[in-house]
Motif scaffolding. Structure first.
Motif, mmCIF file in Angstrom:
data_model
loop_
_atom_site.group_PDB
_atom_site.id
_atom_site.type_symbol
_atom_site.label_atom_id
_atom_site.label_comp_id
_atom_site.label_asym_id
_atom_site.label_seq_id
_atom_site.Cartn_x
_atom_site.Cartn_y
_atom_site.Cartn_z
ATOM 1 N N ARG A 1 0.825 -1.220 0.000
ATOM 2 C CA ARG A 1 0.000 0.000 0.000
ATOM 3 C C ARG A 1 0.856 1.267 0.000
ATOM 4 N N SER A 2 2.100 1.129 0.397
ATOM 5 C CA SER A 2 2.983 2.305 0.432
ATOM 6 C C SER A 2 3.540 2.646 -0.944
ATOM 7 N N GLN A 3 3.264 1.789 -1.919
ATOM 8 C CA GLN A 3 3.792 2.012 -3.257
ATOM 9 C C GLN A 3 2.807 2.843 -4.090
ATOM 10 N N PRO A 4 3.221 4.000 -4.560
ATOM 11 C CA PRO A 4 2.295 4.894 -5.269
ATOM 12 C C PRO A 4 1.809 4.368 -6.615
ATOM 13 N N THR A 5 2.515 3.380 -7.171
ATOM 14 C CA THR A 5 2.127 2.869 -8.489
ATOM 15 C C THR A 5 1.184 1.679 -8.402
ATOM 16 N N LEU A 6 0.904 1.202 -7.173
ATOM 17 C CA LEU A 6 0.082 0.000 -7.004
ATOM 18 C C LEU A 6 -1.232 0.328 -6.309
ATOM 19 N N LEU A 7 -2.278 -0.380 -6.710
ATOM 20 C CA LEU A 7 -3.589 -0.258 -6.070
ATOM 21 C C LEU A 7 -4.034 -1.644 -5.638
ATOM 22 N N LEU A 8 -4.052 -1.894 -4.325
ATOM 23 C CA LEU A 8 -4.468 -3.183 -3.789
ATOM 24 C C LEU A 8 -5.984 -3.290 -3.846
ATOM 25 N N VAL A 9 -6.487 -4.230 -4.628
ATOM 26 C CA VAL A 9 -7.936 -4.338 -4.815
ATOM 27 C C VAL A 9 -8.554 -5.470 -4.003
ATOM 28 N N GLY A 10 -7.729 -6.321 -3.391
ATOM 29 C CA GLY A 10 -8.288 -7.417 -2.613
ATOM 30 C C GLY A 10 -7.214 -8.391 -2.180
ATOM 31 N N SER A 11 -7.622 -9.350 -1.333
ATOM 32 C CA SER A 11 -6.694 -10.373 -0.857
ATOM 33 C C SER A 11 -7.477 -11.606 -0.456
ATOM 34 N N GLY A 12 -6.767 -12.695 -0.265
ATOM 35 C CA GLY A 12 -7.386 -13.948 0.146
ATOM 36 C C GLY A 12 -6.324 -14.945 0.538
ATOM 37 N N GLY A 13 -6.763 -16.109 1.008
ATOM 38 C CA GLY A 13 -5.786 -17.081 1.487
ATOM 39 C C GLY A 13 -5.912 -18.463 0.900
ATOM 40 N N THR A 14 -6.884 -18.674 -0.015
ATOM 41 C CA THR A 14 -7.092 -20.001 -0.583
ATOM 42 C C THR A 14 -7.164 -19.939 -2.102
ATOM 43 N N ALA A 15 -7.049 -21.106 -2.729
ATOM 44 C CA ALA A 15 -7.146 -21.189 -4.185
ATOM 45 C C ALA A 15 -8.537 -20.775 -4.653
ATOM 46 N N ALA A 16 -9.564 -21.199 -3.917
ATOM 47 C CA ALA A 16 -10.933 -20.840 -4.294
ATOM 48 C C ALA A 16 -11.136 -19.332 -4.231
ATOM 49 N N GLU A 17 -10.566 -18.689 -3.199
ATOM 50 C CA GLU A 17 -10.679 -17.238 -3.080
ATOM 51 C C GLU A 17 -9.924 -16.546 -4.210
ATOM 52 N N ALA A 18 -8.810 -17.130 -4.615
ATOM 53 C CA ALA A 18 -8.028 -16.558 -5.719
ATOM 54 C C ALA A 18 -8.837 -16.547 -7.000
ATOM 55 N N VAL A 19 -9.466 -17.673 -7.318
ATOM 56 C CA VAL A 19 -10.249 -17.783 -8.549
ATOM 57 C C VAL A 19 -11.460 -16.862 -8.499
#
Length: 228
Positions: free
Chosen positions: A22-40
């Protein structure tokens, strides 16, 4: 700005990584997860430019395939790669599934940002150690093995054919493991599958199938323990 989705199984590590990114001005964090199903699910819903995927996530390779199929515009960067033989197998499978870049387990925040921006530019960031694994795998898969006079059953997988040809070169299980960058247990499993499918009981008989026109021959003699 580059939309980024982060998937990592360990919550503390995931939250620390999110905070750093989040400290990087060129990146926008849109979400996160911890499993393969959440990734998909998140990839299909958010369609990020880049998905950072920890290969420690169970079924991570299957998730890569699903995301590449459902969200082809999302570039995947795999991280958390340890220097172990099982990790090498996962790296190779992930590369085949469509991962665009890799980051070592000992990465820095700068490495992560560089990898994200690199894949967006169409590059394939890869640490030298991981690049060496992939190169050896490609070299082994593409090495001419000489004429095969006998016909191999269609039931043999590509990997089983590779193993059989290396057996014919006289390589032990350990040597095959190092050549193909897979575990010895995996090699033994492939050897047993080859013997079963060829209808033979030992390695020497399997090699004779390669040398003799006319297909597989029945096994003769007792079981010879796998070399290794």
């Amino acid at each position: 700005m580059i939309d980024v989705l982060l998937i990592a199984p360990v919550r503390v590590y995931r939250e620390a990584t999110l905070e750093a990114l989040r400290s990087q001005p060129t990146l926008l964090l849109v979400g996160s997860g911890g499993t393969a199903a959440e990734a998909v699910s998140a990839a299909n819903r958010l369609r990020p430019a880049v998905l950072l995927l920890d290969l420690a996530v169970p079924d991570s390779v299957a998730a890569v395939r699903a995301i590449r199929s459902g969200t082809p515009g999302t570039r995947l960067v795999a991280f958390g790669v340890e220097d172990t033989r099982p990790a090498r197998e996962v790296v190779i499978a992930a590369a085949q599934a469509g991962v665009a870049g890799f980051i070592d387990a000992g990465h820095s925040l700068q490495d992560v940002v560089a990898a994200i921006t690199g894949v967006v530019r169409g590059e394939a960031p890869c640490p030298p150690r991981i690049a060496a694994w992939l190169l050896r795998h490609v070299q082994c898969a593409g090495t001419p093995q000489g004429p095969v006079r006998g016909e191999l059953p269609a039931s043999l997988t590509v990997r089983e054919r590779e193993v059989l040809l290396l057996i014919a070169e006289g390589l032990s299980n350990q040597q095959i493991s190092e050549r193909l960058v897979i575990g010895r247990a995996t090699v033994k499993s492939h050897v047993h599958a080859v013997l079963r499918k060829l209808g033979v009981t030992h390695r020497e008989a399997a090699v004779r199938v390669l040398r003799t026109p006319g297909g597989a021959e029945g096994g003769a003699g007792g079981e010879v323990p796998p070399r290794g």
